[in-house]
Design an enzyme around this catalytic site. Structure first.
Site, PDB file in Angstrom:
ATOM      1  N   GLU A  48      26.406  -2.688  57.243  1.00  0.00           N
ATOM      2  CA  GLU A  48      27.444  -3.743  56.087  1.00  0.00           C
ATOM      3  C   GLU A  48      26.705  -3.496  54.246  1.00  0.00           C
ATOM      4  O   GLU A  48      25.704  -3.963  54.352  1.00  0.00           O
ATOM      5  CB  GLU A  48      27.395  -5.371  56.833  1.00  0.00           C
ATOM      6  CG  GLU A  48      28.389  -5.434  58.399  1.00  0.00           C
ATOM      7  CD  GLU A  48      28.667  -6.054  58.339  1.00  0.00           C
ATOM      8  OE1 GLU A  48      28.894  -6.742  57.384  1.00  0.00           O
ATOM      9  OE2 GLU A  48      29.016  -6.861  59.887  1.00  0.00           O
ATOM     10  N   CYS A  96      26.261  -5.750  47.317  1.00  0.00           N
ATOM     11  CA  CYS A  96      24.808  -6.799  47.906  1.00  0.00           C
ATOM     12  C   CYS A  96      24.592  -5.379  49.095  1.00  0.00           C
ATOM     13  O   CYS A  96      25.612  -5.297  49.618  1.00  0.00           O
ATOM     14  CB  CYS A  96      25.174  -8.218  48.579  1.00  0.00           C
ATOM     15  SG  CYS A  96      24.263  -8.516  49.336  1.00  0.00           S
ATOM     16  N   CYS A 126      17.636  -8.209  61.744  1.00  0.00           N
ATOM     17  CA  CYS A 126      16.170  -8.770  60.930  1.00  0.00           C
ATOM     18  C   CYS A 126      15.715  -9.293  62.685  1.00  0.00           C
ATOM     19  O   CYS A 126      15.880 -10.083  62.914  1.00  0.00           O
ATOM     20  CB  CYS A 126      16.915  -9.974  59.554  1.00  0.00           C
ATOM     21  SG  CYS A 126      15.113 -10.617  59.015  1.00  0.00           S
ATOM     22  N   CYS A 170      14.805 -16.187  60.730  1.00  0.00           N
ATOM     23  CA  CYS A 170      14.979 -17.482  60.394  1.00  0.00           C
ATOM     24  C   CYS A 170      16.140 -18.190  60.712  1.00  0.00           C
ATOM     25  O   CYS A 170      17.667 -17.097  60.684  1.00  0.00           O
ATOM     26  CB  CYS A 170      15.556 -18.001  58.529  1.00  0.00           C
ATOM     27  SG  CYS A 170      14.805 -16.148  57.136  1.00  0.00           S
ATOM     28  N   CYS A 201      20.464 -18.368  60.021  1.00  0.00           N
ATOM     29  CA  CYS A 201      20.631 -16.542  59.057  1.00  0.00           C
ATOM     30  C   CYS A 201      21.877 -15.803  60.286  1.00  0.00           C
ATOM     31  O   CYS A 201      20.672 -16.005  61.657  1.00  0.00           O
ATOM     32  CB  CYS A 201      20.089 -16.036  58.337  1.00  0.00           C
ATOM     33  SG  CYS A 201      20.354 -14.395  57.979  1.00  0.00           S
ATOM     34  N   GLU A 242      15.674  -8.112  55.544  1.00  0.00           N
ATOM     35  CA  GLU A 242      13.996  -8.132  54.793  1.00  0.00           C
ATOM     36  C   GLU A 242      14.230  -6.724  53.815  1.00  0.00           C
ATOM     37  O   GLU A 242      12.622  -5.958  54.994  1.00  0.00           O
ATOM     38  CB  GLU A 242      13.915  -8.584  55.999  1.00  0.00           C
ATOM     39  CG  GLU A 242      12.276  -8.721  55.044  1.00  0.00           C
ATOM     40  CD  GLU A 242      12.482  -9.532  53.461  1.00  0.00           C
ATOM     41  OE1 GLU A 242      13.029 -10.743  53.680  1.00  0.00           O
ATOM     42  OE2 GLU A 242      11.602  -8.792  52.670  1.00  0.00           O
ATOM     43  N   HIS A 294      13.346 -22.122  50.447  1.00  0.00           N
ATOM     44  CA  HIS A 294      14.705 -23.040  50.963  1.00  0.00           C
ATOM     45  C   HIS A 294      13.835 -24.059  51.248  1.00  0.00           C
ATOM     46  O   HIS A 294      14.253 -24.863  51.657  1.00  0.00           O
ATOM     47  CB  HIS A 294      14.988 -22.247  53.138  1.00  0.00           C
ATOM     48  CG  HIS A 294      15.008 -21.079  52.211  1.00  0.00           C
ATOM     49  ND1 HIS A 294      16.723 -20.779  51.468  1.00  0.00           N
ATOM     50  CD2 HIS A 294      15.156 -19.772  52.695  1.00  0.00           C
ATOM     51  CE1 HIS A 294      16.800 -19.622  51.549  1.00  0.00           C
ATOM     52  NE2 HIS A 294      16.439 -18.887  52.855  1.00  0.00           N
ATOM     53  N   ASN A 300      25.515 -21.269  54.268  1.00  0.00           N
ATOM     54  CA  ASN A 300      27.248 -20.400  55.258  1.00  0.00           C
ATOM     55  C   ASN A 300      26.947 -20.752  56.331  1.00  0.00           C
ATOM     56  O   ASN A 300      25.645 -20.102  56.876  1.00  0.00           O
ATOM     57  CB  ASN A 300      27.385 -18.895  55.100  1.00  0.00           C
ATOM     58  CG  ASN A 300      27.644 -18.971  53.268  1.00  0.00           C
ATOM     59  OD1 ASN A 300      28.546 -19.404  53.004  1.00  0.00           O
ATOM     60  ND2 ASN A 300      26.923 -17.777  53.042  1.00  0.00           N
ATOM     61  N   CYS A 341      26.568 -14.538  51.626  1.00  0.00           N
ATOM     62  CA  CYS A 341      25.331 -14.637  52.504  1.00  0.00           C
ATOM     63  C   CYS A 341      24.819 -15.231  53.511  1.00  0.00           C
ATOM     64  O   CYS A 341      25.149 -15.981  53.963  1.00  0.00           O
ATOM     65  CB  CYS A 341      24.189 -15.280  51.789  1.00  0.00           C
ATOM     66  SG  CYS A 341      23.771 -14.886  49.507  1.00  0.00           S
TER      67      CYS A 341
HETATM   68  N1  SAH Z   1      15.795 -11.031  53.822  1.00  0.00           N
HETATM   69  C1  SAH Z   1      15.885 -11.361  52.492  1.00  0.00           C
HETATM   70  C2  SAH Z   1      17.157 -11.106  52.210  1.00  0.00           C
HETATM   71  C3  SAH Z   1      18.839 -10.960  52.640  1.00  0.00           C
HETATM   72  S1  SAH Z   1      19.685 -12.790  53.300  1.00  0.00           S
HETATM   73  C4  SAH Z   1      15.927 -12.597  52.477  1.00  0.00           C
HETATM   74  O1  SAH Z   1      16.083 -13.691  53.218  1.00  0.00           O
HETATM   75  O2  SAH Z   1      15.637 -13.174  51.554  1.00  0.00           O
HETATM   76  C5  SAH Z   1      19.858 -12.991  51.109  1.00  0.00           C
HETATM   77  C6  SAH Z   1      19.954 -14.600  51.101  1.00  0.00           C
HETATM   78  O3  SAH Z   1      20.641 -15.307  52.142  1.00  0.00           O
HETATM   79  C7  SAH Z   1      18.131 -15.117  51.424  1.00  0.00           C
HETATM   80  O4  SAH Z   1      18.145 -16.074  49.998  1.00  0.00           O
HETATM   81  C8  SAH Z   1      18.742 -15.987  52.443  1.00  0.00           C
HETATM   82  O5  SAH Z   1      17.825 -16.947  52.936  1.00  0.00           O
HETATM   83  C9  SAH Z   1      20.332 -16.908  52.531  1.00  0.00           C
HETATM   84  N2  SAH Z   1      20.538 -16.835  53.546  1.00  0.00           N
HETATM   85  C10 SAH Z   1      21.085 -16.417  54.695  1.00  0.00           C
HETATM   86  N3  SAH Z   1      20.980 -17.211  55.409  1.00  0.00           N
HETATM   87  C11 SAH Z   1      22.281 -18.186  54.730  1.00  0.00           C
HETATM   88  C12 SAH Z   1      23.284 -18.566  55.153  1.00  0.00           C
HETATM   89  N4  SAH Z   1      23.562 -18.906  56.407  1.00  0.00           N
HETATM   90  N5  SAH Z   1      23.646 -19.821  54.326  1.00  0.00           N
HETATM   91  C13 SAH Z   1      23.573 -19.416  52.812  1.00  0.00           C
HETATM   92  N6  SAH Z   1      22.501 -18.576  52.372  1.00  0.00           N
HETATM   93  C14 SAH Z   1      21.790 -17.750  53.935  1.00  0.00           C
HETATM   94 FE1  SF4 Z   2      16.136 -11.998  57.654  1.00  0.00          FE
HETATM   95 FE2  SF4 Z   2      16.397 -12.720  55.013  1.00  0.00          FE
HETATM   96 FE3  SF4 Z   2      18.019 -13.245  57.498  1.00  0.00          FE
HETATM   97 FE4  SF4 Z   2      15.738 -14.371  57.455  1.00  0.00          FE
HETATM   98  S1  SF4 Z   2      17.308 -15.140  55.951  1.00  0.00           S
HETATM   99  S2  SF4 Z   2      16.828 -13.688  58.983  1.00  0.00           S
HETATM  100  S3  SF4 Z   2      14.622 -12.809  56.428  1.00  0.00           S
HETATM  101  S4  SF4 Z   2      17.851 -11.403  56.226  1.00  0.00           S
END
Ligand code: SAH
Ligand code: SF4
Length: 350
Positions: A89, A102, A109, A113, A116, A164, A220, A294, A337
């Site tokens: 994607e 992006c 992943c 987290c 996410c 990641e 975070h 989100n 994101c």
């Molecule tokens: N794995 C990497 C990059 C991809 S995530 C990382 O975690 O940095 C890109 C960004 O989106 C990160 O800052 C992540 O914490 C954030 N993110 C993930 N899930 C989210 C959500 N549900 N709402 C807002 N931001 C989120």
């Molecule tokens: Fe992976 Fe980044 Fe999502 Fe955490 S926020 S699960 S590191 S993609």
């Protein structure tokens, strides 16, 4: 089978020479693949016989499985497949002053987290360097279709899609090579940002290999207790260790890091967390990026309401920390994101 987009110029040269062709052909082909996104048929200066050999040996097979748009065309998402393998994607966002793509580095992943959507999938696959870099190629081709209010050519690349990046270091670095190579995509290193959850051992290697590439760290939480909950890898690389790695990155690169922070209602949006974030951001000379959560189906929390975001911002700014609140681009097409989760989209989009 290795796809042609996975090869460096050096590797492509070896393959072309093995076909009995002179080395300069490889550069001809490489440049047209990356700079014009040309197919072999579209390379008139390459003899037909060579084109046919290449098409059999190193087929170009980037498929666009689905495309969607939102925000009156200013946000575009594609699901791509390379070499009949993984689905990928990618999201393109046009702003008044820049156009950002992006990119994803993994399908799913492993970092877990909870908030996410990609993390909720678990890890399916690492993407290859070619699979990562062709997302940028797609974006470059797509950018002229953006509304007239944006620059309509690609200006920035952020590694903030699925996965990641530093847990797929070899291929992320391979993609960065393709992105920054003037014979390939030729994007300035300073227009590229890698976002990491904090895979500490890879951060110095990123600084060494790509000292001009930007770094965003997904913090975070400003206490280990809360961060252990939100970002499970914090147990492996706690805040102090992560901060040291980012400080060393800054020393080496002389660049300002960003701190990413998803604003989750009554979880990490208290004034106390903001107060604890201040000294970290100050020590790192970091810019703080707040992303209203989100909402994802797999996690019950809500985004912070405006008033709580404003209070959080006020604490940071009163202490002199520069802060931005990210907009909520692409939500309706699940392009924001943390919302990327391949299978669901590939099944529902058309
Ligand atoms: N794995 C990497 C990059 C991809 S995530 C990382 O975690 O940095 C890109 C960004 O989106 C990160 O800052 C992540 O914490 C954030 N993110 C993930 N899930 C989210 C959500 N549900 N709402 C807002 N931001 C989120
Ligand atoms: Fe992976 Fe980044 Fe999502 Fe955490 S926020 S699960 S590191 S993609």
């Amino acid at each position: 089978m290795t796809g042609v987009y996975d090869l460096s110029l050096h590797e492509l040269t070896e393959r072309v020479v093995a076909l009995g062709e002179p080395a300069f052909r490889a550069k001809q082909v490489y440049r047209q693949l990356w700079q014009r996104a040309a197919t072999y048929e579209e390379m008139p200066d390459v003899p037909k016989r060579v084109r046919e050999l290449l098409a059999t040996e190193l087929p170009i097979d980037v498929e666009v499985l689905a495309e969607r748009e939102a925000d009156r065309g200013a946000t575009r998402k594609a699901v791509l497949r390379l070499g009949g393998r993984h689905t990928i994607e990618v999201v393109l966002m046009g702003y008044r002053d820049r156009v950002t793509v992006c990119v994803s580095t993994q399908s799913g992943c492993a970092m877990g987290c909870g908030f996410c959507a990609t993390g909720q999938m678990g890890l399916k696959n690492n993407l290859t360097a070619g699979e990562i870099a062709v997302q940028v190629l797609w974006a470059r081709r797509e950018a002229p279709n953006l509304p007239g209010s944006t620059p309509r050519h690609l200006t920035n690349v952020v590694f903030m899609g699925m996965g990641e990046p530093l847990a797929n270091e070899r291929h992320t670095f391979g993609a960065l090579e393709r992105l920054t190579d003037p014979d390939a995509l030729g994007i300035g290193d300073r227009h590229i940002t890698v976002s990491t959850v904090g895979v500490v051992p890879a951060i110095p290697r990123l600084a060494e290999r790509f000292p001009q590439v930007g770094l965003a760290v997904s913090l975070h939480a400003a206490t280990d207790e809360l961060r252990n909950d939100l970002v499970p890898v914090n147990r492996l690389w706690p805040l102090a260790t992560l901060e040291d790695a980012v400080a060393a990155w800054r020393e080496r690169t002389r660049r300002r890091p960003s701190i990413e922070w998803a604003m989750i209602d009554r979880t990490n949006d208290s004034e106390e967390q903001a107060e604890r974030l201040v000294p970290i951001a100050m020590r790192l000379h970091a810019h703080v990026n707040l992303i209203p959560l989100n909402p994802t189906p797999g996690w019950p929390s809500k985004p912070s309401p405006r008033a709580r975001i404003d209070r959080f911002v006020a604490v940071l700014e009163d202490a002199g920390v520069t802060t931005t609140v990210r907009d909520t681009r692409g939500r309706e097409i699940e392009a924001a994101c943390g919302q990327l989760h391949t299978e669901v989209l590939a099944g529902s989009a058309s």
